[in-house]
Design a protein around this motif. Structure first.
Motif, short mmCIF file in Angstrom:
data_model
loop_
_atom_site.label_atom_id
_atom_site.label_comp_id
_atom_site.label_asym_id
_atom_site.label_seq_id
_atom_site.Cartn_x
_atom_site.Cartn_y
_atom_site.Cartn_z
N GLY A 193 -25.05 -23.96 -71.54
CA GLY A 193 -24.34 -22.68 -71.50
C GLY A 193 -22.99 -22.71 -70.82
N LYS A 194 -22.50 -23.91 -70.48
CA LYS A 194 -21.18 -24.04 -69.84
C LYS A 194 -20.25 -24.83 -70.73
CE LYS A 194 -21.09 -24.91 -65.40
NZ LYS A 194 -21.39 -25.59 -64.14
N CYS A 195 -18.99 -24.42 -70.77
CA CYS A 195 -17.98 -25.14 -71.54
C CYS A 195 -17.88 -26.56 -71.02
CB CYS A 195 -16.63 -24.42 -71.41
SG CYS A 195 -15.26 -25.29 -72.18
N GLU A 196 -17.95 -27.52 -71.94
CA GLU A 196 -17.89 -28.92 -71.53
C GLU A 196 -16.45 -29.40 -71.31
OE1 GLU A 196 -21.79 -31.12 -72.99
OE2 GLU A 196 -20.58 -30.44 -74.70
N ALA A 197 -15.49 -28.50 -71.43
CA ALA A 197 -14.10 -28.84 -71.12
C ALA A 197 -13.71 -28.27 -69.76
CB ALA A 197 -13.18 -28.31 -72.21
N GLU B 82 -18.26 -23.05 -78.95
CA GLU B 82 -17.92 -23.62 -80.25
C GLU B 82 -18.04 -25.13 -80.20
OE1 GLU B 82 -14.73 -20.05 -81.17
OE2 GLU B 82 -13.95 -22.07 -80.81
N VAL B 83 -18.41 -25.72 -81.31
CA VAL B 83 -18.55 -27.18 -81.39
C VAL B 83 -17.20 -27.79 -81.75
CG1 VAL B 83 -19.69 -29.09 -82.57
CG2 VAL B 83 -20.98 -27.01 -82.02
N HIS B 84 -16.73 -28.67 -80.89
CA HIS B 84 -15.46 -29.37 -81.11
C HIS B 84 -15.75 -30.84 -81.38
CE1 HIS B 84 -11.54 -31.11 -80.57
NE2 HIS B 84 -11.93 -31.78 -79.50
N HIS B 85 -15.28 -31.34 -82.52
CA HIS B 85 -15.40 -32.76 -82.82
C HIS B 85 -14.23 -33.49 -82.16
CE1 HIS B 85 -18.14 -31.31 -85.93
NE2 HIS B 85 -18.65 -32.53 -85.91
N ILE B 86 -14.52 -34.40 -81.26
CA ILE B 86 -13.49 -35.13 -80.53
C ILE B 86 -12.64 -35.94 -81.50
CG2 ILE B 86 -13.11 -36.88 -78.76
CD1 ILE B 86 -15.84 -35.76 -77.53
N VAL B 87 -13.28 -36.69 -82.36
CA VAL B 87 -12.60 -37.33 -83.49
C VAL B 87 -13.05 -36.56 -84.72
CG1 VAL B 87 -12.29 -39.45 -84.85
CG2 VAL B 87 -12.61 -39.60 -82.36
N ALA C 217 -9.13 -23.60 -78.69
CA ALA C 217 -7.77 -23.34 -79.15
C ALA C 217 -6.78 -24.28 -78.48
CB ALA C 217 -7.39 -21.88 -78.87
N ARG C 218 -6.97 -24.53 -77.19
CA ARG C 218 -6.06 -25.43 -76.46
C ARG C 218 -6.11 -26.84 -77.04
NH1 ARG C 218 -6.41 -26.87 -69.99
NH2 ARG C 218 -4.81 -28.51 -70.04
N ALA D 194 -2.65 -30.93 -76.39
CA ALA D 194 -3.90 -31.12 -77.13
C ALA D 194 -4.44 -32.55 -77.03
CB ALA D 194 -3.73 -30.72 -78.60
N LYS D 195 -3.60 -33.54 -77.23
CA LYS D 195 -4.06 -34.94 -77.21
C LYS D 195 -4.58 -35.34 -75.83
CE LYS D 195 -4.31 -39.36 -78.52
NZ LYS D 195 -5.52 -39.88 -77.90
N PRO D 196 -3.81 -35.14 -74.74
CA PRO D 196 -4.38 -35.51 -73.44
C PRO D 196 -5.61 -34.69 -73.06
CG PRO D 196 -2.13 -34.65 -73.18
CD PRO D 196 -2.41 -34.74 -74.64
N TYR D 197 -5.64 -33.41 -73.46
CA TYR D 197 -6.81 -32.59 -73.16
C TYR D 197 -8.03 -33.10 -73.93
CZ TYR D 197 -9.26 -28.37 -71.63
OH TYR D 197 -10.14 -27.49 -71.04
#
Length: 84
Positions: A6-10, A27-32, A54-55, A62-65
């Motif tokens: 339940g916590k943002c993994e970023a 939301e599910v973010h695909h790293i690659v 969004a970030r 975006a790339k370093p994040y």
């Protein structure tokens, strides 16, 4: 989503709200991205809040994040592997 608890993994903050079924909204973010050969597997995805998504998609950093998120997920998956 299960791994995130339940916590943002970023940003590590709680999900911004709950869905109609009472689950934390992340939301599910695909790293690659899958379109670039990324796997649709836990090691290549992160559960992130809408702001972090969004970030990492549109931000000037975006790339370093994305790299930061990838390191966090790798560490989480490695620690889970030690538990299993």
């Amino acid at each position: 989503l299960e791994r995130s608890s339940g916590k943002c993994e970023a940003c590590d903050r709680p999900a911004p709200f709950e869905t109609r079924n009472g689950r934390p909204y992340l939301e599910v973010h695909h790293i690659v991205p899958v379109s670039e050969g990324g796997a649709d597997r836990p090691t290549n995805v992160a559960a992130v809040c809408p702001n972090c998504h969004a970030r990492v998609t549109h931000g000037d950093d975006a790339k370093p994040y994305n790299d930061t998120i990838q390191k966090k997920i790798s560490a989480k998956e490695a620690s889970l592997g030690e538990i299993l």
